[in-house]
Structures are given as structure tokens and as C-alpha cells.
Design a protein around this motif. Structure first.
Motif, PDB file in Angstrom:
ATOM      1  N   LYS A   1       0.834  -1.209   0.000  1.00  0.00           N
ATOM      2  CA  LYS A   1       0.000   0.000   0.000  1.00  0.00           C
ATOM      3  C   LYS A   1       0.867   1.258   0.000  1.00  0.00           C
ATOM      4  O   LYS A   1       0.568   2.250  -0.683  1.00  0.00           O
ATOM      5  N   ARG A   2       1.948   1.238   0.760  1.00  0.00           N
ATOM      6  CA  ARG A   2       2.834   2.409   0.806  1.00  0.00           C
ATOM      7  C   ARG A   2       3.515   2.637  -0.544  1.00  0.00           C
ATOM      8  O   ARG A   2       3.622   3.781  -1.011  1.00  0.00           O
ATOM      9  N   ASN A   3       3.991   1.568  -1.166  1.00  0.00           N
ATOM     10  CA  ASN A   3       4.633   1.733  -2.473  1.00  0.00           C
ATOM     11  C   ASN A   3       3.641   2.194  -3.534  1.00  0.00           C
ATOM     12  O   ASN A   3       3.983   2.984  -4.421  1.00  0.00           O
ATOM     13  N   LYS A   4       2.408   1.719  -3.441  1.00  0.00           N
ATOM     14  CA  LYS A   4       1.381   2.204  -4.360  1.00  0.00           C
ATOM     15  C   LYS A   4       1.098   3.689  -4.112  1.00  0.00           C
ATOM     16  O   LYS A   4       0.922   4.478  -5.059  1.00  0.00           O
ATOM     17  N   ALA A   5       1.069   4.077  -2.824  1.00  0.00           N
ATOM     18  CA  ALA A   5       0.841   5.484  -2.493  1.00  0.00           C
ATOM     19  C   ALA A   5       1.974   6.361  -3.031  1.00  0.00           C
ATOM     20  O   ALA A   5       1.734   7.459  -3.553  1.00  0.00           O
ATOM     21  N   LEU A   6       3.218   5.882  -2.923  1.00  0.00           N
ATOM     22  CA  LEU A   6       4.350   6.647  -3.456  1.00  0.00           C
ATOM     23  C   LEU A   6       4.258   6.795  -4.970  1.00  0.00           C
ATOM     24  O   LEU A   6       4.572   7.859  -5.528  1.00  0.00           O
ATOM     25  N   ARG A   7       3.847   5.759  -5.665  1.00  0.00           N
ATOM     26  CA  ARG A   7       3.656   5.870  -7.119  1.00  0.00           C
ATOM     27  C   ARG A   7       2.631   6.950  -7.447  1.00  0.00           C
ATOM     28  O   ARG A   7       2.806   7.767  -8.359  1.00  0.00           O
ATOM     29  N   LYS A   8       1.559   6.927  -6.662  1.00  0.00           N
ATOM     30  CA  LYS A   8       0.497   7.894  -6.925  1.00  0.00           C
ATOM     31  C   LYS A   8       0.956   9.308  -6.606  1.00  0.00           C
ATOM     32  O   LYS A   8       0.653  10.264  -7.347  1.00  0.00           O
ATOM     33  N   ILE A   9       1.710   9.475  -5.502  1.00  0.00           N
ATOM     34  CA  ILE A   9       2.222  10.804  -5.133  1.00  0.00           C
ATOM     35  C   ILE A   9       3.158  11.328  -6.218  1.00  0.00           C
ATOM     36  O   ILE A   9       3.088  12.503  -6.609  1.00  0.00           O
ATOM     37  N   ARG A  10       4.050  10.472  -6.726  1.00  0.00           N
ATOM     38  CA  ARG A  10       4.956  10.902  -7.793  1.00  0.00           C
ATOM     39  C   ARG A  10       4.166  11.339  -9.031  1.00  0.00           C
ATOM     40  O   ARG A  10       4.493  12.344  -9.683  1.00  0.00           O
ATOM     41  N   LYS A  11       3.148  10.577  -9.338  1.00  0.00           N
ATOM     42  CA  LYS A  11       2.343  10.896 -10.518  1.00  0.00           C
ATOM     43  C   LYS A  11       1.605  12.219 -10.338  1.00  0.00           C
ATOM     44  O   LYS A  11       1.542  13.059 -11.262  1.00  0.00           O
ATOM     45  N   MET A  12       1.055  12.460  -9.123  1.00  0.00           N
ATOM     46  CA  MET A  12       0.320  13.692  -8.858  1.00  0.00           C
ATOM     47  C   MET A  12       1.261  14.895  -8.806  1.00  0.00           C
ATOM     48  O   MET A  12       0.920  15.992  -9.264  1.00  0.00           O
ATOM     49  N   LEU A  13       2.476  14.692  -8.250  1.00  0.00           N
ATOM     50  CA  LEU A  13       3.453  15.785  -8.244  1.00  0.00           C
ATOM     51  C   LEU A  13       3.858  16.149  -9.673  1.00  0.00           C
ATOM     52  O   LEU A  13       4.032  17.334 -10.016  1.00  0.00           O
ATOM     53  N   LYS A  14       4.008  15.164 -10.518  1.00  0.00           N
ATOM     54  CA  LYS A  14       4.397  15.406 -11.909  1.00  0.00           C
ATOM     55  C   LYS A  14       3.313  16.175 -12.648  1.00  0.00           C
ATOM     56  O   LYS A  14       3.602  17.042 -13.494  1.00  0.00           O
ATOM     57  N   LYS A  15       2.049  15.899 -12.312  1.00  0.00           N
ATOM     58  CA  LYS A  15       0.931  16.594 -12.952  1.00  0.00           C
ATOM     59  C   LYS A  15       0.612  17.926 -12.283  1.00  0.00           C
ATOM     60  O   LYS A  15      -0.245  18.674 -12.759  1.00  0.00           O
ATOM     61  N   GLY A  16       1.277  18.181 -11.138  1.00  0.00           N
ATOM     62  CA  GLY A  16       0.993  19.421 -10.420  1.00  0.00           C
ATOM     63  C   GLY A  16      -0.240  19.365  -9.568  1.00  0.00           C
ATOM     64  O   GLY A  16      -0.758  20.397  -9.148  1.00  0.00           O
ATOM     65  N   GLU A  17      -0.724  18.193  -9.297  1.00  0.00           N
ATOM     66  CA  GLU A  17      -1.928  18.053  -8.486  1.00  0.00           C
ATOM     67  C   GLU A  17      -1.616  18.078  -7.001  1.00  0.00           C
ATOM     68  O   GLU A  17      -2.529  18.113  -6.178  1.00  0.00           O
ATOM     69  N   LEU A  18      -0.345  17.995  -6.624  1.00  0.00           N
ATOM     70  CA  LEU A  18       0.078  18.089  -5.233  1.00  0.00           C
ATOM     71  C   LEU A  18       1.064  19.233  -5.091  1.00  0.00           C
ATOM     72  O   LEU A  18       1.878  19.487  -5.991  1.00  0.00           O
ATOM     73  N   GLN A  19       0.956  19.911  -3.938  1.00  0.00           N
ATOM     74  CA  GLN A  19       1.857  21.032  -3.666  1.00  0.00           C
ATOM     75  C   GLN A  19       2.526  20.803  -2.311  1.00  0.00           C
ATOM     76  O   GLN A  19       1.882  20.401  -1.344  1.00  0.00           O
ATOM     77  N   VAL A  20       3.863  21.037  -2.249  1.00  0.00           N
ATOM     78  CA  VAL A  20       4.614  20.863  -1.010  1.00  0.00           C
ATOM     79  C   VAL A  20       4.513  22.134  -0.191  1.00  0.00           C
ATOM     80  O   VAL A  20       4.824  23.232  -0.685  1.00  0.00           O
TER      81      VAL A  20
END
Length: 749
Positions: free
Chosen positions: A560-579
Motif C-alpha cells: 500500500k505504501r509503495n502504491k501510495a508513493l507511485r500515486k504521489i509521484r504521478k500527482m506531483l508530476k501533474k501538479g496536483e500536489l503542492q509541497v
């Protein structure tokens, strides 16, 4: 340093991991002998070793020169005479179980005693026929020489059949003796440990039932054929009841009277044994009276009762066993050898403990093996020891095997001189005497309830052994019972006791948390104990119990954690997440993506350690995650495995254990193993168990060492981080605080 304070003790020492302990305390490197070393030592010869072997092989050389003649000779004479009288009657009676003429029972009561006198290590057991063994040999006799052959046969044919049966019994006895001798030579005496007391008790009780049923045909004088096959006891009873109207009333009445007298007098012997100088020899008295009555009343002529008839006088020339019989009776010979030795050694052990002297299981195998070889050569049948006969020899004052050799003299007198006096004795009397010796074995039924209260597995073993031996026969039943007993061991090992521990009494004692109220656990720490070896059959059970104890599956959390990291990387690449300083914030509407899409055919990558080096922020899995990202929470940071009861770990279990520990390590749960013995650690090192993730530093001497190490490493130094379990009826809270590597106590009221 241990400092006693009243009935308490105070120990001041550092917190030890295995590595730290070995660094501070130099360990001796001992040379462990290899197989070849033991082999060389076994075949090495020296005068001292030769003397030791000679004394072990001939125990008589050790005890006979030390014999206290003036103190012991009178007791041994009295004991030998009493035992000899019993041996004569039991030899005649047990011959009926073997389906051979009664006189051959005297040979079985004579030759084994002579051999045991020289080679045996027990001072008190009386070697000779045993009803269970007699019945087992009789089963082989009936199978190879069935009763149907004798039906409507002439007198000559009956004599030839008897001779053939004697040869079969002698051959089976010879084979069992060879097996016992070989087992003794190769030091296989430990084999008796695989026959538990429950199994022996259930088996001998079943044998007593078989003896009871087999003697009914002599008590009723009915022509019942032998059925040596599974469920043979049912066919035997069916044959008896189908002919019940043909019962010889004289034999039946005689049997019942003899049984009643024997049981009453034996009960008196047991109840008043402290007051009686010696047990009343009721078998001898009944035999003499019954023979006199039969002779003077002429029971054979008037009532057509079956009598012993003329006994063979003197000894037969020794014969070689029949090779054809040996080939057909390998199973019978092996089961007879094992059961005979198990019973004899069990009885010998009881008296050796009572009188405080050692016995050698391997030498006992040799002694009984040679006894059966000699007895079989002279047409006797299998010998062991009868419980009642041994009881007579010991209770009448027998001190050594001098009593045994004197009992053999009594048997010899009967064989050579006065055997003809027993010719008019009814066979029904011998059958009743055989049944009179079964009281102790039949009373073992009472053990079922006792065993059920002590250990349910032992009780089930008793019942299964009894039923298997009764219905499948003694030979097949013994094999089935032994297989079932070993199966229970596997089941108990396959389903070990696994518990979660907690500290009890705020000391260094850890017990099952469900059993006590005065307990506490450090926050985020689970202590798990497995009380069994871990091997291929129970490693999956161990893993399941560990996962249940911690409350989550580490592999599922890791994926689940590795899947979450994949999703976070994908959302960061699309700009859907902000630090942000507060963490990651979702700047777009959440869109659901399937698990299959996230996996992207790279499922094996989900089992690898989480990698956040390419992310601008380190993910705190215990905090709130962005919308649409869910990961199971992990509320513990450390697991302590108590391996103090784990005696070994096989290769299959080692691989799965390593995999399981890595799964926990990869989700940031520290693993500690406490109490493992030194050979366990050495085996892990030899097996390349350790790597970058699984390190030797995780091993600690005790659970308490591991707990203190965790408290120090996690910087838990205040009461807020320690969660005492609420106690009923107590108003004070005790807090354990680490200080300079030691535990101190601080109480607040």
C-alpha cells in the motif's frame, strides 16, 4: 553484580545485546566432534575400553562377586521357589494363547531365565512368557497354520499340525530375538522412547481383551477357529455365540469357580500385602486341587472335559528356524521384538528406580534377544516379563537374579520329573489362570479419565491405540497406534502455543498478558513468544499468529505504501500536489485510479523497500495523507520475538522467517529477537541469514534487555510515553524509567 536484599535481589549490569555481551565476555571456542571423530572413537581399542565392554556385555561379572551370601541367599531361595511355581503355571497357560501344546510353555519359562541371568541388568524382573507376546505369536501361528486344517483330522494329522505350529512359533521367536540382538548391538535401545506410557497402556489393555476372548473357547470347550485378520475379534465372538448351546457345562463351571477363587485371593494379597509374609500362591494351590479332583473324579471320562494330557518329558534337540516362516513373519517378528522389549524395559525401570540401581537399555535388548534366540532354538516361544510374576519375585524378597535361576530350577524339575502329575489338569483351569493374571491390565481402563484431566492428547492416544489393537489386530494395531502417536506430536508442533507477553509486577518478568492484571506494555512495542521449534510445518502458522498479534499484515502495508508513493509521484508530476510546510496539499480534484493501473504490471516492485529519495519531502505515514491516498496505519514501532523456547529452525522456516522480518523492517518496524540459544545464532550465521536489513545486532540476551534498549533508542524517558495498564483496586501508579542503562523505579501516589 547480584546484591541480595531480604527475599529480593538487585542486579546491576549493562543492557546486553548478543554482540555487546560477546565483546565484553570472551567466549571459549570449543572443538565440536564430527561424525568421523565419533566413528574413530567408537572403533578405537584400548585395555580400559575392552574391560568396559566386557563388563557391560556380561553384567553377572559385576554383581555376582559382590553378592552378599549370608544376607540375601535365604530371601532369594524363598523368592525363587514362589516365582518358579508361578512360572510353571503361566508357561502352561500362556501356551494355549500361542496355540501349541502346553508343555512347550515350560521351555519358554526355562531358557530365557538362564540367558537373562548372565546378560540381564535388572535384578528383579522375571524373564519368561508374557500374555501379550504369546497372543501376538499365536496370531502368526494361526495365520500360517489355520484351525480349518485340523477339522475332521485324524490323531496323526493333529499331531503333525501341532508340530508345525510349534515350528512356526519357534521361528517367529527366533526372528524377534535376532531383531532385538541387532538393535542392541547398534545401540538402538532408545527406540523404546517412541512408545509412550499411554500407548503401552492402551495396547496392553487391548491385548488383555484379546486374551479374554481367545480363552473363551477353552472355558466353554468350543471348536472356534482362529481369525488373525482385521476385525478378527468380532468373527471369533460370532463363532462362539453361534455355538454357545454346545458349551461343556463342567468346563464352564470349573472355569467360573477357579476365576472367582483366584480373583478373591489376589485381592486379599493386594489388600493385606503389608501383613502377609509372602503372597498366597493361589495359582499353585488351585492347580494341585484341580488336578487331584480331575484325576480321582475322572472328569475326562464322565464329562468329556479337555485336559492337558501327557507332557513332553525332557528337552528337544535344538532346531534351526524355518526360512519360509521367517520370510512370511518379518512384521510379526519386529512387532513382537519391540513390544516385548518395551514391556520388559518399562517394568525393569520401575524396579531399578525403586531399589536405586542402573539398567542399560541396549544390554537389555541383547539379553532378551539372546534369550529368544536360545528359546526359539529349543522350540519355546517369545519371552519378556509378566508383571504378576515379576511382582511375586520382588515382593517375596528377591534380591538378585539368583532368585531367577532358582525359579528356573523349579521349572526344570517339572520338565524332567513331575510333569506327568499335570496330565489330568483341565485346560479350562489353565485358561482361568491366564485370565486371573489380566486383572491389572484390564483395570487400566480407569486411566482414560485420569489422562483426560491431565493431557487430552494422551487420553486420545490411549483410546485410539486400544480401538486399533482390538479391531485391527495387535500387529496392525500397534503400527497404526504408533503412527497416530507420532501424528499427534506433529500436530502439537504444527500448532504451537503463541502468546503476546507483557511486563508483570514492574520487574524483569514477562508473562502472557491475558493471565495477569498488574501488567504494562511500552507504547508501540509488541512482545511475541513462540513455545515450539519452528520448521516447515508450522512456519505459516507462526507467521499468521504474529500478524494477528500486531494487528496488520506487513506485506499488505508495504504494498500500500509503495502504491501510495507511485500515486504521489504521478500527482506531483501533474501538479496536483503542492509541497507546503504543513505537508502535501492536493490542488486538484481527486480522480480515482484503479489498482491495476497503479500496478502497471510491476507488482514485484511493490515488495521492495520504500524509496523517497526523489521526493521533495519525506512522507510521514502516521500523519494525514492527501485526499484519495489511504495507507493502513501502523501503531507499533518495535516487535520483540521471544525465541527462548525455539530449539531449532529448519531451512524452509528460515527463508520464510527472513522474508517476514524484512517485511516488518521495510515498513519501519524494528525487530528484536530475545533469548535465542547460541547454536541457533551460529546456524543463522552459517546459513547467510543476515544481510543489510537483517543484522545480528537485533539479538538480545533477554526480553528485558531488548525492552530497555528500545526505550533508550526511542527516547522514551517520561511517564507520558509509557502506558500502564489500569489496575483494579489500586490507587498508585508505578513508572519504569531507564537510567544509565539500568531500570529504576519511581512511584507516584
Amino acid at each position: 553484580m547480584v546484591e541480595p536484599v531480604g527475599n529480593h535481589y538487585v542486579v546491576a549490569r549493562p543492557v546486553y545485546s548478543e554482540n555487546l555481551f560477546n565483546e565484553e565476555h570472551e567466549k571459549l571456542h570449543r572443538y565440536h566432534k564430527t561424525f568421523w571423530d565419533h566413528l574413530k572413537l567408537c572403533f578405537r581399542c584400548s585395555p580400559q575400553k575392552a574391560k568396559k565392554i566386557a563388563l557391560a556385555l556380561f553384567p553377572i561379572v559385576s554383581w555376582l562377586p559382590a553378592y552378599r551370601f549370608k544376607e540375601w541367599i535365604l530371601s532369594d531361595i524363598i523368592s525363587g521357589i514362589n516365582t518358579g511355581l508361578v512360572a510353571v503355571l503361566q508357561g502352561l497357560a500362556f501356551a494355549l494363547l500361542v496355540n501349541v501344546p502346553p508343555s512347550y510353555g515350560l521351555y519358554a519359562a526355562f531358557f530365557p531365565v538362564l540367558v537373562y541371568f548372565i546378560f540381564g541388568t535388572s535384578r528383579h524382573i522375571s524373564a519368561g512368557p508374557f500374555p501379550v507376546l504369546s497372543l501376538m505369536v499365536g496370531g502368526a501361528v494361526v495365520r500360517l497354520v489355520p484351525d480349518e486344517v485340523a477339522v475332521n483330522g485324524t490323531s496323526m494329522n493333529t499331531s503333525a499340525i501341532d508340530e508345525e505350529r510349534v515350528m512356526v512359533a519357534a521361528s517367529v521367536t527366533f526372528l524377534s530375538g535376532v531383531i532385538q540382538l541387532l538393535l542392541g548391538i547398534v545401540r538402538f535401545g532408545f527406540i523404546v522412547i517412541y512408545l509412550s506410557e499411554s500407548l503401552i497402556s492402551g495396547f496392553t489393555t487391548a491385548a488383555a481383551v484379546h486374551v479374554l476372548v481367545s480363552q473363551l473357547k477353552f472355558m466353554l470347550q468350543l471348536p472356534v477357529p482362529g481369525f488373525n485378520k482385521p476385525f478378527g475379534i468380532i468373527y471369533t465372538l460370532e463363532s462362539i455365540f453361534s455355538q454357545i448351546t454346545n458349551t461343556n457345562i463342567a468346563d464352564l463351571v470349573t472355569s467360573l469357580i477357579v476365576l472367582l477363587i483366584v480373583f478373591v485371593v489376589k485381592e486379599m494379597n493386594d489388600r493385606y500385602k503389608a501383613k502377609l509374609p509372602a503372597p498366597i500362591p493361589i495359582e499353585f494351590i488351585v492347580t494341585v486341587i484341580a488336578a487331584l479332583i480331575s484325576y480321582y473324579v475322572k472328569l475326562e471320562e464322565k464329562f468329556n472335559v479337555a485336559v492337558v494330557g501327557k507332557l513332553e518329558e525332557g528337552f528337544k534337540a535344538p532346531v534351526a528356524p524355518d526360512v519360509g516362516v521367517l520370510q512370511k513373519c518379518i512384521g510379526d517378528g519386529f512387532s513382537t521384538a519391540i513390544v516385548g522389549f518395551a514391556v520388559a524395559f518399562s517394568v525393569a525401570k520401575v524396579y531399578s528406580i525403586k531399589h536405586d540401581y542402573p539398567i542399560d537399555s541396549n544390554q537389555e535388548l541383547i539379553a532378551f534377544g539372546l534369550g529368544n534366540i536360545v528359546g526359539g532354538s529349543f522350540k519355546g516361544f517369545a519371552s519378556s516379563t509378566a508383571l504378576s510374576r515379576t511382582g511375586v519375585q520382588e515382593s517375596t524378597g528377591g534380591k538378585t537374579q539368583i532368585a531367577g535361576i532358582l525359579s528356573a530350577v523349579i521349572v526344570l524339575i517339572v520338565i524332567l520329573a513331575i510333569g506327568f502329575l499335570l496330565a489330568p489338569l483341565q485346560k479350562s483351569v489353565l485358561a482361568s489362570l491366564a485370565l486371573g493374571n489380566l486383572k491389572g491390565m484390564l483395570m487400566q481402563f480407569r486411566e482414560i479419565g485420569i489422562l483426560w484431566r491431565k493431557d487430552k492428547y494422551d487420553s486420545i492416544i490411549w483410546v485410539v491405540t486400544f480401538l486399533a489393537a482390538v479391531f485391527l489386530g495387535l500387529d496392525i494395531g500397534l503400527g497404526a497406534a504408533l503412527a497416530f502417536q507420532l501424528l499427534t506430536v506433529v500436530i502439537r508442533s504444527q500448532i504451537p502455543s503463541c502468546t503476546v507477553l507483557a511486563n508483570v509486577g514492574r520487574s524483569n518478568i514477562y508473562r502472557n498478558k491475558k493471565d495477569y492484571t498488574d501488567i504494562y506494555e511500552p507504547e508501540g512495542v509488541k512482545i511475541f513468544r513462540c513455545s515450539s521449534p519452528i520448521f516447515f510445518a508450522n512456519i505459516e502458522f507462526f507467521r499468521e499468529k504474529l500478524i494477528t498479534a500486531v494487528g496488520f499484515n506487513p506485506l499488505r502495508v508495504l504494498r500500500k505504501r509503495n502504491k501510495a508513493l507511485r500515486k504521489i509521484r504521478k500527482m506531483l508530476k501533474k501538479g496536483e500536489l503542492q509541497v507546503t510546510p504543513k505537508g502535501l496539499i492536493c490542488t486538484a480534484n481527486y480522480t480515482h485510479e484503479s489498482e491495476e493501473e497503479l500496478d502497471n504490471n510491476r507488482i514485484e516492485e511493490l515488495d521492495q523497500p520504500t524509496n523517497m529519495t526523489d521526493l521533495p519531502i519525506r512522507i510521514n505515514w502516521g500523519a494525514d495523507l492527501p485526499l484519495g491516498i489511504t495507507v493502513p496505519r501502523v501503531d507499533i514501532h518495535s516487535i520483540i520475538l521471544d525465541f527462548s523456547s525455539v530449539s531449532f529452525l529448519d531451512a524452509s522456516a528460515m527463508r520464510l522467517l527472513q522474508k517476514t522480518l524484512k517485511e516488518f523492517v521495510r515498513i519501519d518496524v524494528d525487530i528484536y529477537i530475545a533469548g535465542a540459544h547460541e547454536d541457533f545464532l551460529d546456524k543463522l550465521e552459517r546459513s547467510a541469514f543476515f544481510d543489510e536489513e537483517i543484522k545480528p545486532s537485533m539479538f538480545f540476551l533477554t526480553i528485558h534487555d531488548a525492552v530497555l534498549h528500545i526505550l533508550l533508542m526511542k527516547d522514551i524517558s517520561s511517564s507520558a510515553k509509557l502506558k500502564p495498564t489500569e489496575e483494579k483496586g489500586r490507587s498508585n501508579n508505578c513508572i519504569t524509567i531507564p537510567s544509565n542503562g539500568l531500570r529504576s523505579r519511581e512511584c507516584t501516589v
